[in-house]
Scaffold this active site. Structure first.
Site, PDB file in Angstrom:
ATOM      1  CB  CYS A  90      24.500  -8.817 -14.043  1.00 26.37           C
ATOM      2  SG  CYS A  90      24.559  -8.390 -12.320  1.00 26.37           S
TER       3      CYS A  90
ATOM      4  CE  LYS B 233      11.818 -19.647  -8.712  1.00 25.71           C
ATOM      5  NZ  LYS B 233      12.903 -20.322  -9.446  1.00 25.71           N
TER       6      LYS B 233
ATOM      7  N   GLY C 115       7.820 -19.410 -10.036  1.00 19.69           N
ATOM      8  CA  GLY C 115       7.957 -17.971 -10.243  1.00 19.69           C
ATOM      9  C   GLY C 115       6.721 -17.382 -10.911  1.00 19.69           C
TER      10      GLY C 115
ATOM     11  N   GLY D 267      12.447 -25.437  -6.302  1.00 21.90           N
ATOM     12  CA  GLY D 267      11.792 -26.358  -7.230  1.00 21.90           C
ATOM     13  C   GLY D 267      12.623 -26.565  -8.481  1.00 21.90           C
TER      14      GLY D 267
ATOM     15  CG  ASP E 216       8.884 -25.791 -14.241  1.00 20.60           C
ATOM     16  OD1 ASP E 216       8.210 -26.527 -14.963  1.00 20.60           O
ATOM     17  OD2 ASP E 216       9.133 -24.606 -14.528  1.00 20.60           O
TER      18      ASP E 216
HETATM   19  P1  NAD Z   1      16.809 -16.506 -15.563  1.00 22.91           P
HETATM   20  O1  NAD Z   1      16.167 -15.237 -15.934  1.00 22.91           O
HETATM   21  O2  NAD Z   1      16.664 -17.664 -16.447  1.00 22.91           O
HETATM   22  O3  NAD Z   1      16.263 -17.003 -14.126  1.00 22.91           O
HETATM   23  C1  NAD Z   1      16.259 -16.185 -12.992  1.00 22.91           C
HETATM   24  C2  NAD Z   1      15.203 -16.675 -12.025  1.00 22.91           C
HETATM   25  O4  NAD Z   1      13.922 -16.562 -12.622  1.00 22.91           O
HETATM   26  C3  NAD Z   1      15.345 -18.136 -11.620  1.00 22.91           C
HETATM   27  O5  NAD Z   1      14.974 -18.266 -10.270  1.00 22.91           O
HETATM   28  C4  NAD Z   1      14.330 -18.834 -12.506  1.00 22.91           C
HETATM   29  O6  NAD Z   1      13.893 -20.052 -11.975  1.00 22.91           O
HETATM   30  C5  NAD Z   1      13.226 -17.807 -12.542  1.00 22.91           C
HETATM   31  N1  NAD Z   1      12.332 -17.878 -13.695  1.00 22.91           N
HETATM   32  C6  NAD Z   1      12.585 -18.409 -14.925  1.00 22.91           C
HETATM   33  N2  NAD Z   1      11.504 -18.257 -15.726  1.00 22.91           N
HETATM   34  C7  NAD Z   1      10.564 -17.614 -14.995  1.00 22.91           C
HETATM   35  C8  NAD Z   1       9.249 -17.151 -15.264  1.00 22.91           C
HETATM   36  N3  NAD Z   1       8.675 -17.324 -16.458  1.00 22.91           N
HETATM   37  N4  NAD Z   1       8.577 -16.501 -14.298  1.00 22.91           N
HETATM   38  C9  NAD Z   1       9.137 -16.287 -13.087  1.00 22.91           C
HETATM   39  N5  NAD Z   1      10.384 -16.712 -12.758  1.00 22.91           N
HETATM   40  C10 NAD Z   1      11.082 -17.365 -13.697  1.00 22.91           C
HETATM   41  O7  NAD Z   1      18.295 -16.114 -15.281  1.00 22.91           O
HETATM   42  P2  NAD Z   1      19.462 -17.073 -14.826  1.00 22.91           P
HETATM   43  O8  NAD Z   1      19.814 -17.940 -15.969  1.00 22.91           O
HETATM   44  O9  NAD Z   1      19.074 -17.719 -13.566  1.00 22.91           O
HETATM   45  O10 NAD Z   1      20.629 -15.989 -14.541  1.00 22.91           O
HETATM   46  C11 NAD Z   1      21.408 -15.413 -15.549  1.00 22.91           C
HETATM   47  C12 NAD Z   1      20.873 -14.064 -15.942  1.00 22.91           C
HETATM   48  O11 NAD Z   1      20.654 -13.241 -14.797  1.00 22.91           O
HETATM   49  C13 NAD Z   1      21.853 -13.276 -16.770  1.00 22.91           C
HETATM   50  O12 NAD Z   1      21.166 -12.726 -17.885  1.00 22.91           O
HETATM   51  C14 NAD Z   1      22.362 -12.170 -15.851  1.00 22.91           C
HETATM   52  O13 NAD Z   1      22.769 -11.001 -16.447  1.00 22.91           O
HETATM   53  C15 NAD Z   1      21.214 -11.938 -14.980  1.00 22.91           C
HETATM   54  N6  NAD Z   1      21.656 -11.391 -13.686  1.00 22.91           N
HETATM   55  C16 NAD Z   1      21.456 -10.061 -13.427  1.00 22.91           C
HETATM   56  C17 NAD Z   1      21.898  -9.512 -12.233  1.00 22.91           C
HETATM   57  C18 NAD Z   1      21.654  -8.054 -11.898  1.00 22.91           C
HETATM   58  O14 NAD Z   1      21.765  -7.682 -10.745  1.00 22.91           O
HETATM   59  N7  NAD Z   1      21.339  -7.206 -12.849  1.00 22.91           N
HETATM   60  C19 NAD Z   1      22.530 -10.310 -11.291  1.00 22.91           C
HETATM   61  C20 NAD Z   1      22.719 -11.658 -11.591  1.00 22.91           C
HETATM   62  C21 NAD Z   1      22.276 -12.192 -12.792  1.00 22.91           C
END
Ligand code: NAD
Length: 488
Positions: free
Chosen positions: A291, A182, A220, A213, A215
């Site tokens: 990150c 996803k 998720g 998707g 949303d």
């Molecule tokens: P995000 O947490 O908003 O979203 C990540 C994913 O989770 C997306 O696919 C999103 O659609 C999904 N998601 C959002 N809400 C959800 C929920 N309630 N339940 C399940 N899934 C849900 O993050 P982002 O904006 O996509 O990415 C940026 C963030 O990711 C930054 O904070 C960054 O540090 C982190 N990141 C970490 C790593 C790592 O390896 N540690 C790598 C890349 C990015």
């Protein structure tokens, strides 16, 4: 810039559109214009994907047939290489990657990472003979078997989507799990192409599924709550990671979370080529949307003025070397979206309010091409308790913090909710290693050495996550241990 083909779902072995043909528009970061349409899956579509992955795990030989898994993954790898140009287009148009970042982690690093996982596959231990022993009065011959966890759901972010999708999907599939991917709504194509090529590679139906998707949360959350899903592998923000942990508790999900970071780069007073080392610490790679990027620069107070002069010059010379989608050596383009640009600009405003001094950058640059451009930005005179030093900005923003001595540098580095990565530079290796051991993060590179690679475990301490991705450890995250004992 040209458009990408429509991103389709891949569910139960079929490439298809979403129920009711629903689609959503994906906006390209370079131009702010629509680059593609993607399938906007409904709960019904996701339900079908979960059912297919469950059935494929429970009723086919995927979990036990290691040769089949290796064959399928190897064919997928070959097809990804054959379609490299399409991957480049996706990274450029959808992710907003500059060419230098594409040659690195965005495309070529993802492909070589896939090679590394295939190479590591034979090193995974599937069974261990633990010999004969007597316990509780019974003498037994014991075997420890490592079995796939079951249905794994991979929820991924937009910053380096192909690399992260490959890490999760390939590790999970090689381990014998069935997988539902996803992706983030901003980057559906970097996932959809995996579905398309897995279909071409002849994966058995249901073993791998891709569900896109609009949303950000709905699909998720379904994966997190559904009892048919055994494991969630998530990369994204710490806030969403915590929510997944909470929501996953009711079905006791195996969880594996790669979250945010605010990594420190500690440059000691005896660092070789001090000014050059400081100058190379500017945050520019993929506009800081990584990150593990070191976004806190810690420099000795005794050489603070020298460090600031080196940074000032570095930012000046970098000012013409970003934001060109065609330049092969550039590593910085726009940030992913208007929302992310506003967030980064909000932090820049906050830094000024908090009393930090803006040394470079600080502005949006729509003149670069209509997309979401933020100048490489540097704050000096920052104290570690400011929000710009504590919170992950996920943009091209560096904060510079002076320290008194080695212990003070360790204290500042560790005074963070996060613990993902870090760097130390010193002319004295033993001194640098002492600091590397004292910093509480998942990796530390000394004197420019690379502590991150696809054959190494990657992950964080503290709020940076739970578990490890990549390397043999990354495949083993998708395995459970079972003991089988027979009378000796
Ligand atoms: P995000 O947490 O908003 O979203 C990540 C994913 O989770 C997306 O696919 C999103 O659609 C999904 N998601 C959002 N809400 C959800 C929920 N309630 N339940 C399940 N899934 C849900 O993050 P982002 O904006 O996509 O990415 C940026 C963030 O990711 C930054 O904070 C960054 O540090 C982190 N990141 C970490 C790593 C790592 O390896 N540690 C790598 C890349 C990015």
């Amino acid at each position: 810039m040209t458009k990408l083909p429509e991103a389709k779902l891949y569910i139960d072995g079929k490439l298809r559109r979403a129920a009711g043909d629903r689609t959503f528009e994906v906006v390209g970061p370079w131009t702010g214009e629509i680059t593609t349409l993607a399938a906007d899956a409904s709960a019904e579509d996701m339900n079908e994907a979960i059912a297919a992955a469950r059935r494929a795990f429970d009723t086919t030989d995927w979990a036990s047939n290691r040769d089949l898994r290796l064959q399928c993954v190897t064919r997928l790898r070959d097809l990804l290489y054959a379609n490299r140009e399409r991957l480049v287009d996706i990274a450029r148009l959808e992710v907003g990657a500059a060419m230098g970042a594409i040659f690195s982690v965005q495309v070529d690093g993802a492909l070589s990472g896939l090679d590394a996982l295939i190479e590591l596959f034979p090193t995974v231990t599937w069974e261990e003979d633990r010999g004969t022993a007597e316990a509780y009065g019974v003498r037994s011959q014991r075997l420890v078997v490592h079995e796939p966890v079951g249905v794994a759901a991979a929820i991924t972010p937009w910053n380096v989507p192909l690399y992260i999708n490959v890490a999760k999907v390939i590790s999970g599939l090689l381990a014998g799990c069935t997988v539902i991917l996803k992706p983030a709504p901003d980057t559906p194509s970097a996932a959809a192409i995996l579905g398309e090529l897995a279909h071409e590679a002849g994966f058995p139906p249901g073993v791998f599924n891709v569900v896109t998707g609009a949303d950000p949360a709905m699909l998720g959350e379904m994966l997190t709550l559904d009892p048919r899903v055994d494991l969630i592998t998530f990369t994204g923000s710490t806030a969403v990671g915590k929510r997944i942990m909470e929501k996953g508790a009711s079905t006791l999900k195996r969880l594996f979370l790669e979250l945010g970071g605010k990594s420190a780069n500690i440059i000691l007073d005896d660092a070789p080529n001090f000014a050059q080392t400081v100058a190379s610490s500017i945050v520019c790679f993929h506009a800081g949307q990584g990150c593990a990027i070191a976004t806190r620069l810690l420099v000795p107070r005794s050489r603070y003025a020298e460090a600031i002069a080196a940074l000032e010059q570095a930012y000046q010379s970098f000012s013409d070397h970003w934001g060109d989608p065609e330049a092969p050596s550039q590593v910085m383009g726009p940030v992913i979206s208007k929302k992310q640009m506003d967030r980064v600009l909000g932090y820049i405003e906050l830094g000024q309010k908090e009393g930090a001094r803006l040394l470079a950058g600080g502005h949006a640059r729509p003149d670069k091409g209509g997309g979401f451009f933020v100048e490489p930005t540097c704050f000096v005179d920052v104290s570690n308790d400011m929000r710009i030093a504590q919170e992950e900005i996920f943009g091209p923003v560096l904060v510079v913090i002076p320290f008194e001595d080695d212990d003070d540098a360790i204290r500042i580095a560790n005074q963070s909710e996060y613990g993902l990565a870090g760097h130390v530079a010193s002319g004295d290796k033993a001194r640098a290693l002492r600091i590397a051991r004292a910093v509480r993060t998942g990796s530390v590179g000394v004197n420019g050495a690379m502590a991150v690679g696809p054959d190494l475990p990657f992950g964080g301490f503290k709020s940076s996550g739970v578990g490890r991705e990549w390397g043999r450890e990354g495949i083993e995250e998708y395995l459970e241990s079972k003991v089988i004992a027979v009378p000796a």
